[in-house]
Design an enzyme around this catalytic site. Structure first.
Site, PDB file in Angstrom:
ATOM      1  N   HIS A 127     -14.979  23.990   8.718  1.00  0.00           N
ATOM      2  CA  HIS A 127     -14.909  22.716   9.440  1.00  0.00           C
ATOM      3  C   HIS A 127     -15.636  21.616   8.666  1.00  0.00           C
ATOM      4  CE1 HIS A 127     -16.066  20.273  13.239  1.00  0.00           C
ATOM      5  NE2 HIS A 127     -14.923  19.850  12.743  1.00  0.00           N
ATOM      6  N   ASN A 177     -20.051  20.137  17.212  1.00  0.00           N
ATOM      7  CA  ASN A 177     -19.299  19.527  18.309  1.00  0.00           C
ATOM      8  C   ASN A 177     -19.800  19.958  19.688  1.00  0.00           C
ATOM      9  OD1 ASN A 177     -17.742  17.750  16.886  1.00  0.00           O
ATOM     10  ND2 ASN A 177     -16.059  19.184  16.568  1.00  0.00           N
TER      11      ASN A 177
HETATM   12  N1  3HC Z   1     -15.910   8.628  -1.938  1.00  0.00           N
HETATM   13  C1  3HC Z   1     -17.206   8.849  -2.233  1.00  0.00           C
HETATM   14  N2  3HC Z   1     -18.231   8.150  -1.691  1.00  0.00           N
HETATM   15  C2  3HC Z   1     -17.922   7.189  -0.834  1.00  0.00           C
HETATM   16  C3  3HC Z   1     -16.586   6.896  -0.482  1.00  0.00           C
HETATM   17  C4  3HC Z   1     -15.566   7.663  -1.081  1.00  0.00           C
HETATM   18  N3  3HC Z   1     -14.287   7.470  -0.794  1.00  0.00           N
HETATM   19  N4  3HC Z   1     -16.602   5.897   0.423  1.00  0.00           N
HETATM   20  C5  3HC Z   1     -17.870   5.588   0.639  1.00  0.00           C
HETATM   21  N5  3HC Z   1     -18.676   6.364  -0.105  1.00  0.00           N
HETATM   22  C6  3HC Z   1     -20.143   6.355  -0.146  1.00  0.00           C
HETATM   23  C7  3HC Z   1     -20.713   4.981  -0.419  1.00  0.00           C
HETATM   24  O1  3HC Z   1     -20.788   4.724  -1.783  1.00  0.00           O
HETATM   25  C8  3HC Z   1     -22.087   5.091   0.195  1.00  0.00           C
HETATM   26  O2  3HC Z   1     -22.944   5.832  -0.632  1.00  0.00           O
HETATM   27  P1  3HC Z   1     -24.499   5.430  -0.831  1.00  0.00           P
HETATM   28  O3  3HC Z   1     -25.100   5.596   0.528  1.00  0.00           O
HETATM   29  O4  3HC Z   1     -24.993   6.415  -1.834  1.00  0.00           O
HETATM   30  O5  3HC Z   1     -24.461   4.023  -1.282  1.00  0.00           O
HETATM   31  C9  3HC Z   1     -21.829   5.964   1.425  1.00  0.00           C
HETATM   32  O6  3HC Z   1     -20.621   6.709   1.143  1.00  0.00           O
HETATM   33  C10 3HC Z   1     -21.632   5.148   2.686  1.00  0.00           C
HETATM   34  O7  3HC Z   1     -20.511   4.285   2.487  1.00  0.00           O
HETATM   35  P2  3HC Z   1     -20.433   2.750   2.969  1.00  0.00           P
HETATM   36  O8  3HC Z   1     -21.682   2.022   2.568  1.00  0.00           O
HETATM   37  O9  3HC Z   1     -19.148   2.170   2.558  1.00  0.00           O
HETATM   38  O10 3HC Z   1     -20.255   2.823   4.457  1.00  0.00           O
HETATM   39  P3  3HC Z   1     -21.304   2.882   5.583  1.00  0.00           P
HETATM   40  O11 3HC Z   1     -22.704   2.795   5.124  1.00  0.00           O
HETATM   41  O12 3HC Z   1     -20.775   1.891   6.544  1.00  0.00           O
HETATM   42  O13 3HC Z   1     -21.046   4.374   6.102  1.00  0.00           O
HETATM   43  C11 3HC Z   1     -19.981   6.127   7.140  1.00  0.00           C
HETATM   44  C12 3HC Z   1     -19.787   4.791   6.496  1.00  0.00           C
HETATM   45  C13 3HC Z   1     -20.352   7.163   6.080  1.00  0.00           C
HETATM   46  C14 3HC Z   1     -18.642   6.528   7.775  1.00  0.00           C
HETATM   47  C15 3HC Z   1     -21.121   6.027   8.193  1.00  0.00           C
HETATM   48  O14 3HC Z   1     -20.827   4.988   9.089  1.00  0.00           O
HETATM   49  C16 3HC Z   1     -21.324   7.280   8.946  1.00  0.00           C
HETATM   50  O15 3HC Z   1     -21.973   8.211   8.474  1.00  0.00           O
HETATM   51  N6  3HC Z   1     -20.769   7.331  10.182  1.00  0.00           N
HETATM   52  C17 3HC Z   1     -20.844   8.504  11.020  1.00  0.00           C
HETATM   53  C18 3HC Z   1     -19.798   9.480  10.567  1.00  0.00           C
HETATM   54  C19 3HC Z   1     -19.853  10.735  11.370  1.00  0.00           C
HETATM   55  O16 3HC Z   1     -20.636  10.927  12.273  1.00  0.00           O
HETATM   56  N7  3HC Z   1     -18.947  11.655  11.018  1.00  0.00           N
HETATM   57  C20 3HC Z   1     -18.787  12.878  11.732  1.00  0.00           C
HETATM   58  C21 3HC Z   1     -17.766  12.675  12.780  1.00  0.00           C
HETATM   59  S1  3HC Z   1     -17.553  14.113  13.753  1.00  0.00           S
HETATM   60  C22 3HC Z   1     -16.469  15.036  12.878  1.00  0.00           C
HETATM   61  O17 3HC Z   1     -15.926  14.654  11.887  1.00  0.00           O
HETATM   62  C23 3HC Z   1     -16.183  16.380  13.429  1.00  0.00           C
HETATM   63  C24 3HC Z   1     -14.811  16.435  14.036  1.00  0.00           C
HETATM   64  O18 3HC Z   1     -14.545  17.762  14.378  1.00  0.00           O
HETATM   65  C25 3HC Z   1     -14.679  15.563  15.265  1.00  0.00           C
END
Ligand code: 3HC
Length: 270
Positions: A127, A177
């Site tokens: 997952h 989850n």
């Molecule tokens: N490839 C590699 N790295 C990337 C990337 C990509 N395509 N896109 C962004 N990044 C990196 C950025 O460079 C940055 O790295 P740094 O911190 O070293 O500078 C980091 O990822 C964060 O990117 P951003 O600055 O563009 O974006 P944010 O700071 O706004 O973060 C986010 C975006 C990572 C989505 C953040 O908002 C976050 O962590 N949100 C919560 C996500 C979460 O909780 N996910 C789990 C959901 S539950 C789930 O999936 C389970 C399912 O079963 C429901």
């Protein structure tokens, strides 16, 4: 999730075959991988050579037979037990007897998918978290019928992707989850009860608890429909009120307000 998982595996140097249901979805997935690789390049996470090397590792197809010789298949279909069981039965009939079949399900007990195959010792949960290229965690889910060697091989694979693997028994929702979903559902209940505005609920958790997104932003990100299906499955497994999806989540799912992917959820995404 599928495009993110494919990207992560290709970036780790694996040959990856991406299979989608039809050419429209395939083109969409291909576009998502391209976009994410470009973002990684722009953010300095990936060199141009590494981006090209990852892209060269990817093959795209609509044929299930394209997966026949894979060592590992990671299923990331919609969160519907019937769809996934049918897919596992078809994969079992198509893939080499040695192929390990993993599911990226968020909530469905893996044993249900293992039972749809004739190779339950080679079926487990793997997952990922959204967005897969960024989030560091994977959960490895062990059924009561999986072989230790399968769990070991897939944990090794996950660590080779640069992820941290945590091991869970096969119960709906696994570790993350089971904790996350009741929290998200409670946020919907706060909206339903008119306790606070959606903006203030999100600010509360971002500024008060240091979460990168508030719960309603996260619901839009994960998908309103996906979260509704996950909650339904978890409620069926545990019969506990904390997993019961609130009516607003159901109504938003029916109305097509699925979050970012449809342009509207708790917020608008023009
Ligand atoms: N490839 C590699 N790295 C990337 C990337 C990509 N395509 N896109 C962004 N990044 C990196 C950025 O460079 C940055 O790295 P740094 O911190 O070293 O500078 C980091 O990822 C964060 O990117 P951003 O600055 O563009 O974006 P944010 O700071 O706004 O973060 C986010 C975006 C990572 C989505 C953040 O908002 C976050 O962590 N949100 C919560 C996500 C979460 O909780 N996910 C789990 C959901 S539950 C789930 O999936 C389970 C399912 O079963 C429901």
């Amino acid at each position: 999730m599928g495009s993110g998982i494919a990207e992560v595996a290709a970036r780790a140097g694996h040959s990856v075959t991406v299979r989608e249901m039809n050419s429209e979805l395939l083109a969409r997935g291909q576009g998502l991988v391209e976009k994410s690789l470009s973002t990684a390049l722009r953010r300095g996470k990936l060199s141009a050579e590494a981006r090209d090397a990852a892209w060269a590792k990817l093959t795209f197809t609509t044929e299930l037979a394209g997966l026949a010789q894979c060592d590992l298949v990671i299923e990331a279909a919609t969160e519907n037990p019937t769809v996934k069981k049918e897919l596992f039965a078809a994969l079992d009939a198509t893939c080499s007897p040695a192929t390990i079949l993993a599911s990226n399900t968020s909530s469905i007990p893996i044993v249900e998918l293992a039972a749809a195959t004739k190779r339950p010792a080679l079926v487990l949960g793997l997952h990922f978290f959204n967005p897969a290229p960024v989030m560091q965690l994977v959960e490895v889910i062990r059924t009561i019928v999986v072989a230790d060697a399968t769990v070991g091989a897939v944990t090794h694979f996950a660590e080779g992707l640069g992820k941290t693997a945590i091991l869970a028994k096969d119960r709906a929702g696994f570790i993350v989850n089971v904790l996350l979903v009741p929290y998200l559902l409670d946020a919907v209940r706060l909206v339903e009860q008119g306790i606070a505005s959606k903006e203030d609920i999100d600010l509360g958790m971002r500024l008060g608890c240091g979460h990168p997104m508030g719960p309603l932003q996260l619901l839009d990100f994960v998908g309103i429909d996906t979260t509704y299906y996950i909650a339904e499955i978890m409620f069926q497994e545990y019969k506990e009120a904390k997993f019961a999806p609130p009516p607003l989540l159901k109504h938003m799912t029916i109305a097509g307000l699925h979050g970012r992917k449809t342009g509207q959820g708790f917020y608008n995404y023009p």
